[in-house]
Write an enzyme that holds these catalytic residues in place. Structure first.
Site, PDB file in Angstrom:
ATOM      1  N   LYS A  28       0.839  -1.206   0.000  1.00  0.00           N
ATOM      2  CA  LYS A  28       0.000   0.000   0.000  1.00  0.00           C
ATOM      3  C   LYS A  28       0.872   1.254   0.000  1.00  0.00           C
ATOM      4  O   LYS A  28       1.769   1.397   0.845  1.00  0.00           O
ATOM      5  CB  LYS A  28      -0.862   0.044   1.261  1.00  0.00           C
ATOM      6  CG  LYS A  28      -2.176  -0.686   1.139  1.00  0.00           C
ATOM      7  CD  LYS A  28      -2.880  -0.552   2.461  1.00  0.00           C
ATOM      8  CE  LYS A  28      -4.350  -0.781   2.359  1.00  0.00           C
ATOM      9  NZ  LYS A  28      -4.977  -0.665   3.677  1.00  0.00           N
TER      10      LYS A  28
HETATM   11  C1  E4P Z   1      -8.483   0.201   3.845  1.00  0.00           C
HETATM   12  O1  E4P Z   1      -7.736  -0.533   3.197  1.00  0.00           O
HETATM   13  C2  E4P Z   1      -8.100   0.819   5.117  1.00  0.00           C
HETATM   14  O2  E4P Z   1      -7.243  -0.050   5.829  1.00  0.00           O
HETATM   15  C3  E4P Z   1      -9.219   1.144   6.061  1.00  0.00           C
HETATM   16  O3  E4P Z   1     -10.446   0.640   5.630  1.00  0.00           O
HETATM   17  C4  E4P Z   1      -9.191   2.568   6.531  1.00  0.00           C
HETATM   18  O4  E4P Z   1     -10.378   2.939   7.091  1.00  0.00           O
HETATM   19  P1  E4P Z   1     -10.594   3.923   8.313  1.00  0.00           P
HETATM   20  O5  E4P Z   1     -11.385   5.070   7.776  1.00  0.00           O
HETATM   21  O6  E4P Z   1     -11.367   3.100   9.281  1.00  0.00           O
HETATM   22  O7  E4P Z   1      -9.241   4.338   8.815  1.00  0.00           O
END
Ligand code: E4P
Length: 228
Positions: free
Chosen positions: A89
């Protein structure tokens, strides 16, 4: 179309993987901290390899921990060597809108054979450009989009149309899942994948009326056992 688990918790991953209902796992630094990863980058490596082996050949996303260009490149190449099924990522831009990240993602996909999940995206245009750069996954944060006052379903459906029209290979992951309803509504809107916390999957399975019905079956079933 598929569900990924958005967690670094080994027990939860094992549980839902054994049910055969997940098709991958996503993590980020915040999730790994929350799920108790300690010991610096060695700790991240250990947990990531453990998850990757557990779900192999399903994909695992591991996020870089720096926005320095060379460090992103080095970490991504290193993480991708931890296991075949690890993708990396990288956020769409830096903390102050620095623009190197698309170049980094493009280079990793095209020159180093590293699969990239471009993350922290809140709009169709961000995802479209990441897809043009050739990333494997585009992650849009549906819950945060909704919290900003936009309808995430419309964004997802526009994005899916664009990817299909331009024949771009990127798969849409919708994350930041807040409600059980999100999972089906986002898949229906055109997401290839929704990634969500284990608690939401449990909520999708367990229904109060199913509980009542199962209790009725078991109560009546027990009457046969009594009359043996
Ligand atoms: C997605 O890949 C992320 O890890 C995650 O869903 C982030 O979401 P949040 O808004 O709960 O931080």
């Amino acid at each position: 179309m598929a569900i990924f688990l958005d967690t670094g918790n080994i027990e939860e991953i094992k549980k839902y993987h054994e049910m055969g209902i997940i098709r991958g796992v996503t993590t980020n630094p915040t999730i790994l901290v929350k799920d108790g990863v300690k010991g610096g980058m060695k700790g991240v490596q250990k947990r990531s390899i453990e998850i990757a082996n557990l779900i192999d050949p399903l994909p695992l996303s591991v996020e870089v921990t720096s926005n320095h260009t060379q460090t992103m490149l080095d970490q991504a190449i290193e993480f991708s060597k931890w296991a075949e099924n690890i993708n990396v990522k990288i956020t769409i831009h830096g903390p102050n809108g620095e623009l190197d990240n698309l170049m980094v993602a493009h280079e990793l996909e095209t020159k180093h054979n590293v699969r990239i999940n471009m993350t922290a995206m809140m709009s169709v245009q961000q995802c479209f450009l990441a897809a043009m750069a050739g990333v494997t996954y585009v992650s849009i944060f549906g819950g945060r989009v909704n919290n900003m006052g936009y309808d995430s379903r419309q964004e997802i459906s526009k994005l899916r149309n664009l990817l299909d029209d331009f024949q771009l290979k990127s798969k849409i992951i919708v994350g930041s899942t807040r409600e059980i309803l999100n999972v089906v509504e986002w898949l229906h809107a055109g997401a290839h994948i929704v990634t969500c916390a284990p608690k939401l999957i449990e909520g999708m399975i367990v229904h109060p009326y199913s509980k009542e019905t199962v209790q009725m079956f078991l109560k009546d079933g027990a009457k046969f056992e009594d009359s043996k």
